[in-house]
Design a protein around this motif. Structure first.
Motif, mmCIF file in Angstrom:
data_model
loop_
_atom_site.group_PDB
_atom_site.id
_atom_site.type_symbol
_atom_site.label_atom_id
_atom_site.label_comp_id
_atom_site.label_asym_id
_atom_site.label_seq_id
_atom_site.Cartn_x
_atom_site.Cartn_y
_atom_site.Cartn_z
ATOM 1 N N ALA A 99 0.106 -28.691 -20.906
ATOM 2 C CA ALA A 99 0.515 -29.574 -22.001
ATOM 3 C C ALA A 99 -0.418 -30.784 -22.094
ATOM 4 O O ALA A 99 -0.804 -31.193 -23.197
ATOM 5 C CB ALA A 99 1.953 -30.025 -21.805
ATOM 6 N N ALA A 100 -0.776 -31.354 -20.955
ATOM 7 C CA ALA A 100 -1.694 -32.494 -20.942
ATOM 8 C C ALA A 100 -3.056 -32.089 -21.494
ATOM 9 O O ALA A 100 -3.667 -32.815 -22.276
ATOM 10 C CB ALA A 100 -1.827 -33.048 -19.529
ATOM 11 N N PHE A 101 -3.537 -30.916 -21.098
ATOM 12 C CA PHE A 101 -4.820 -30.431 -21.593
ATOM 13 C C PHE A 101 -4.759 -30.175 -23.098
ATOM 14 O O PHE A 101 -5.696 -30.497 -23.835
ATOM 15 C CB PHE A 101 -5.253 -29.172 -20.850
ATOM 16 C CG PHE A 101 -6.573 -28.634 -21.315
ATOM 17 C CD1 PHE A 101 -7.739 -29.343 -21.105
ATOM 18 C CD2 PHE A 101 -6.648 -27.419 -21.974
ATOM 19 C CE1 PHE A 101 -8.965 -28.853 -21.540
ATOM 20 C CE2 PHE A 101 -7.858 -26.921 -22.414
ATOM 21 C CZ PHE A 101 -9.018 -27.638 -22.193
ATOM 22 N N ALA A 133 -6.776 -44.774 -16.835
ATOM 23 C CA ALA A 133 -6.515 -44.449 -18.245
ATOM 24 C C ALA A 133 -6.091 -42.995 -18.480
ATOM 25 O O ALA A 133 -5.093 -42.762 -19.177
ATOM 26 C CB ALA A 133 -7.724 -44.807 -19.102
ATOM 27 N N PRO A 134 -6.800 -41.996 -17.946
ATOM 28 C CA PRO A 134 -6.370 -40.618 -18.220
ATOM 29 C C PRO A 134 -4.958 -40.318 -17.704
ATOM 30 O O PRO A 134 -4.177 -39.645 -18.365
ATOM 31 C CB PRO A 134 -7.396 -39.753 -17.497
ATOM 32 C CG PRO A 134 -8.583 -40.630 -17.280
ATOM 33 C CD PRO A 134 -8.051 -42.023 -17.178
ATOM 34 N N TYR A 135 -4.650 -40.825 -16.531
ATOM 35 C CA TYR A 135 -3.320 -40.565 -15.967
ATOM 36 C C TYR A 135 -2.238 -41.238 -16.795
ATOM 37 O O TYR A 135 -1.199 -40.646 -17.081
ATOM 38 C CB TYR A 135 -3.252 -41.038 -14.510
ATOM 39 C CG TYR A 135 -4.164 -40.255 -13.607
ATOM 40 C CD1 TYR A 135 -3.838 -38.972 -13.206
ATOM 41 C CD2 TYR A 135 -5.370 -40.793 -13.178
ATOM 42 C CE1 TYR A 135 -4.678 -38.238 -12.387
ATOM 43 C CE2 TYR A 135 -6.213 -40.068 -12.350
ATOM 44 C CZ TYR A 135 -5.863 -38.801 -11.965
ATOM 45 O OH TYR A 135 -6.698 -38.066 -11.158
ATOM 46 N N LYS A 136 -2.489 -42.470 -17.216
ATOM 47 C CA LYS A 136 -1.497 -43.197 -18.014
ATOM 48 C C LYS A 136 -1.345 -42.585 -19.406
ATOM 49 O O LYS A 136 -0.273 -42.605 -19.981
ATOM 50 C CB LYS A 136 -1.868 -44.674 -18.113
ATOM 51 C CG LYS A 136 -1.703 -45.396 -16.790
ATOM 52 C CD LYS A 136 -2.058 -46.861 -16.911
ATOM 53 C CE LYS A 136 -1.829 -47.568 -15.591
ATOM 54 N NZ LYS A 136 -2.126 -48.996 -15.679
ATOM 55 N N PRO A 154 -9.955 -31.667 -13.649
ATOM 56 C CA PRO A 154 -9.212 -31.829 -12.391
ATOM 57 C C PRO A 154 -8.109 -32.879 -12.490
ATOM 58 O O PRO A 154 -7.063 -32.744 -11.858
ATOM 59 C CB PRO A 154 -10.290 -32.249 -11.391
ATOM 60 C CG PRO A 154 -11.557 -31.715 -11.951
ATOM 61 C CD PRO A 154 -11.399 -31.777 -13.444
ATOM 62 N N ASP A 155 -8.324 -33.923 -13.286
ATOM 63 C CA ASP A 155 -7.306 -34.969 -13.435
ATOM 64 C C ASP A 155 -5.981 -34.402 -13.943
ATOM 65 O O ASP A 155 -4.917 -34.910 -13.601
ATOM 66 C CB ASP A 155 -7.777 -36.064 -14.389
ATOM 67 C CG ASP A 155 -8.904 -36.902 -13.809
ATOM 68 O OD1 ASP A 155 -9.147 -36.803 -12.582
ATOM 69 O OD2 ASP A 155 -9.532 -37.648 -14.570
ATOM 70 N N PHE A 156 -6.027 -33.363 -14.757
ATOM 71 C CA PHE A 156 -4.788 -32.766 -15.259
ATOM 72 C C PHE A 156 -4.017 -32.075 -14.141
ATOM 73 O O PHE A 156 -2.802 -32.161 -14.071
ATOM 74 C CB PHE A 156 -5.058 -31.788 -16.401
ATOM 75 C CG PHE A 156 -5.629 -32.454 -17.631
ATOM 76 C CD1 PHE A 156 -5.016 -33.564 -18.183
ATOM 77 C CD2 PHE A 156 -6.773 -31.982 -18.216
ATOM 78 C CE1 PHE A 156 -5.535 -34.181 -19.303
ATOM 79 C CE2 PHE A 156 -7.301 -32.591 -19.335
ATOM 80 C CZ PHE A 156 -6.687 -33.701 -19.880
ATOM 81 N N TYR A 157 -4.720 -31.392 -13.269
ATOM 82 C CA TYR A 157 -4.058 -30.742 -12.127
ATOM 83 C C TYR A 157 -3.517 -31.791 -11.150
ATOM 84 O O TYR A 157 -2.412 -31.674 -10.643
ATOM 85 C CB TYR A 157 -5.018 -29.806 -11.395
ATOM 86 C CG TYR A 157 -5.472 -28.640 -12.231
ATOM 87 C CD1 TYR A 157 -4.572 -27.656 -12.621
ATOM 88 C CD2 TYR A 157 -6.790 -28.518 -12.623
ATOM 89 C CE1 TYR A 157 -4.984 -26.579 -13.384
ATOM 90 C CE2 TYR A 157 -7.214 -27.442 -13.385
ATOM 91 C CZ TYR A 157 -6.302 -26.477 -13.769
ATOM 92 O OH TYR A 157 -6.716 -25.422 -14.521
#
Length: 76
Positions: free
Chosen positions: A24-26, A62-65, A41-44
Motif C-alpha cells: 500500500a505504501a509503495f 520524511a518517507p516514514y512519516k 527498502p524503506d517500505f519494508y
C-alpha cells in the motif's frame, strides 16, 4: 551476521502480515509520481516496524512519516 552479533542485535524475519502495508505504501508512492519500479527498502522497514509496534531511528524521517503516519519515528 558476525559483525552484528558483537552488538547483541536482535533480528527478526519480516512477517507476511506487513506485505499488504508495504504494498500500500509503495502504491501511494507511485501514485504521487515516484519513479522507482520496485518497492524501496524503506517500505519494508516501515511496514515491519509498524506491524511489530516498533520505532524507527533514521536520519531521513520524511518517507516514514509520509507513508506510515502512525509509526513512531526518531530522528536527530
Amino acid at each position: 551476521d558476525a559483525l552484528l552479533d558483537v552488538y547483541d542485535t536482535l533480528r527478526t524475519p519480516v512477517p507476511w502480515s506487513c506485505a499488504a502495508l508495504a504494498a500500500a505504501a509503495f502504491g501511494l508512492y507511485r501514485r504521487k509520481g515516484g519513479a522507482k519500479s520496485k518497492p524501496l527498502p524503506d517500505f519494508y522497514i516501515g511496514a515491519h516496524a509498524a506491524v511489530a509496534n516498533l520505532s524507527v531511528l533514521t536520519r531521513d524521517p520524511a518517507p516514514y512519516k509520509t507513508y506510515f503516519p502512525r509509526l513512531a519515528v526518531v530522528a536527530p
